[in-house]
Each structure stands twice: as C-alpha cells, then as structure tokens.
Design a protein around this motif. Structure first.
Motif, short mmCIF file in Angstrom:
data_model
loop_
_atom_site.label_atom_id
_atom_site.label_comp_id
_atom_site.label_asym_id
_atom_site.label_seq_id
_atom_site.Cartn_x
_atom_site.Cartn_y
_atom_site.Cartn_z
N ASN A 291 0.83 -1.21 0.00
CA ASN A 291 0.00 0.00 0.00
C ASN A 291 0.86 1.25 0.00
N PHE A 292 1.90 1.24 0.81
CA PHE A 292 2.79 2.40 0.88
C PHE A 292 3.49 2.63 -0.45
N ARG A 293 3.95 1.57 -1.09
CA ARG A 293 4.65 1.69 -2.37
C ARG A 293 3.73 2.24 -3.46
N VAL A 294 2.51 1.74 -3.53
CA VAL A 294 1.57 2.24 -4.53
C VAL A 294 1.16 3.68 -4.23
N ALA A 295 0.89 3.98 -2.96
CA ALA A 295 0.50 5.35 -2.59
C ALA A 295 1.63 6.33 -2.88
N TYR A 296 2.86 5.94 -2.60
CA TYR A 296 4.01 6.80 -2.87
C TYR A 296 4.13 7.06 -4.37
N ASP A 297 3.94 6.02 -5.17
CA ASP A 297 4.06 6.18 -6.62
C ASP A 297 2.95 7.07 -7.17
N VAL A 298 1.77 6.97 -6.61
CA VAL A 298 0.65 7.79 -7.07
C VAL A 298 0.83 9.24 -6.62
N ALA A 299 1.35 9.45 -5.40
CA ALA A 299 1.45 10.80 -4.84
C ALA A 299 2.63 11.60 -5.37
N THR A 300 3.67 10.97 -5.86
CA THR A 300 4.83 11.70 -6.35
C THR A 300 4.69 11.98 -7.85
N PRO A 301 5.31 13.06 -8.32
CA PRO A 301 5.17 13.39 -9.74
C PRO A 301 5.88 12.40 -10.67
N VAL A 302 6.94 11.77 -10.20
CA VAL A 302 7.66 10.80 -11.02
C VAL A 302 7.07 9.41 -10.78
N TRP A 303 6.75 8.70 -11.84
CA TRP A 303 6.18 7.36 -11.70
C TRP A 303 7.31 6.35 -11.78
N TYR A 304 7.36 5.48 -10.77
CA TYR A 304 8.41 4.46 -10.70
C TYR A 304 7.93 3.11 -11.21
N MET A 305 6.68 3.02 -11.57
CA MET A 305 6.15 1.73 -11.97
C MET A 305 6.70 1.28 -13.33
N LYS A 306 6.86 -0.01 -13.42
CA LYS A 306 7.26 -0.67 -14.67
C LYS A 306 6.41 -1.92 -14.76
N PRO A 307 5.18 -1.80 -15.29
CA PRO A 307 4.26 -2.94 -15.28
C PRO A 307 4.72 -4.06 -16.21
N GLY A 308 4.31 -5.26 -15.86
CA GLY A 308 4.61 -6.42 -16.69
C GLY A 308 3.89 -7.65 -16.18
N VAL A 309 3.99 -8.72 -16.94
CA VAL A 309 3.36 -9.99 -16.60
C VAL A 309 4.44 -11.04 -16.43
N ILE A 310 4.35 -11.81 -15.35
CA ILE A 310 5.29 -12.90 -15.13
C ILE A 310 4.52 -14.21 -14.93
N GLY A 311 5.21 -15.30 -15.14
CA GLY A 311 4.67 -16.62 -14.85
C GLY A 311 5.32 -17.14 -13.58
#
Length: 157
Positions: free
Chosen positions: A72-92
């Motif tokens: 929750n903290f990681r997602v909230a931090y990414d949403v609240a800051t102007p720089v997005w740190y996410m790198k979405p992807g799919v793994i098996g």
C-alpha cells in the motif's frame, strides 16, 4: 480445516452457554477450544498437527499484514509523487500448490496485495500468471511470491 471448524464450533458453544454474545467472549471460547483440541489431538487422528497449524496461521496473518502495508505504501508513494516508478509487466510463477483450493487462496492473496493481480492459471495448473505494477526486478518479485506461497501451503497442508 476440520480442526479449525471444530474450534469455531467450540467457541460458538462457549458463547451460547455463557450467554454473553461479544467478540471478546468468542475469542476466549476460541482459546479454550484450542486448548481442548490441543489436548485431544493425540487421540483424534483428524486433529494431528492442529496446534502447529494455528501458530503458523497467526504468523502468516502477521506476515501478510506487513506485506499489505508495504505494498500500500509503495503504490501510494508512486501515485502521490510526480515521477512514476512503476514498470508494469506480466510474469509466470511456477506453482507448488496443486489443489484448486490452494491455487485459489494463493491467487486471491496475490490479488488482494496492491500492485499485483492474478490473471490466469495454466491448463496444467503448474503456472500462475501475474500482472505486477512494479517489475523492476523480476527475480525478486518471484522470490517474494514464492515465499508467500510457501507460507500459505504451510498452514494449508
């Protein structure tokens, strides 16, 4: 699961017989029921290992609450800051879980954690496909999810 069901039934019997319908009274009855079942587990074969499983279950709940807080903290931090740190992807994720119940609980816990979502299970039920919001280190995520799976299987088997 039979031991847990018996423990809940003993707790409900405690609540009904004491006449005080409160959550605290239920937990007291659950504790007394646990002690009774722990004493009986040597004589009743379906209760074998129940006392160990409850301890692992409590430890798992603590582990999962901490994991939820971090996610929750990681997602909230990414949403609240102007720089997005996410790198979405799919793994098996190769599965150790074999039964439908084990796979269902694992996929539900993964989907409950913010930043991850269970997508599909392979036809042979050996791989769980997961969408991750933060996939900077695929191996670290896979190890984290394998740890979750191992802890879950520790209380289910």
């Amino acid at each position: 699961m039979i031991g847990f069901f018996c423990n809940v039934m003993l707790a409900l019997a405690w609540v009904a017989l004491s006449g005080s319908f409160t959550a605290m009274n239920f937990f007291v009855g659950f504790g007394f029921g646990f002690l009774a079942l722990m004493a009986l587990q040597g004589q009743v074969s379906v209760l074998d290992g129940y006392a160990k499983r409850i301890g692992r279950c409590i430890a798992f709940v603590g582990y999962f609450v901490i994991a939820l807080f971090k996610a929750n903290f990681r997602v909230a931090y990414d949403v609240a800051t102007p720089v997005w740190y996410m790198k979405p992807g799919v793994i098996g994720l190769p599965l150790e879980a074999r039964t439908d119940t084990e796979i269902m609980f694992l996929s539900s816990l993964i989907s409950l954690t913010p930043g991850t979502l269970s997508l599909d299970v392979s036809d042979d039920r050996k791989v769980l496909y997961i969408h991750a919001m933060f996939l900077q280190d695929e191996e670290a995520l896979r190890n984290e999810l394998k740890d979750l799976e191992a802890r879950l299987l520790g209380i289910m088997r």
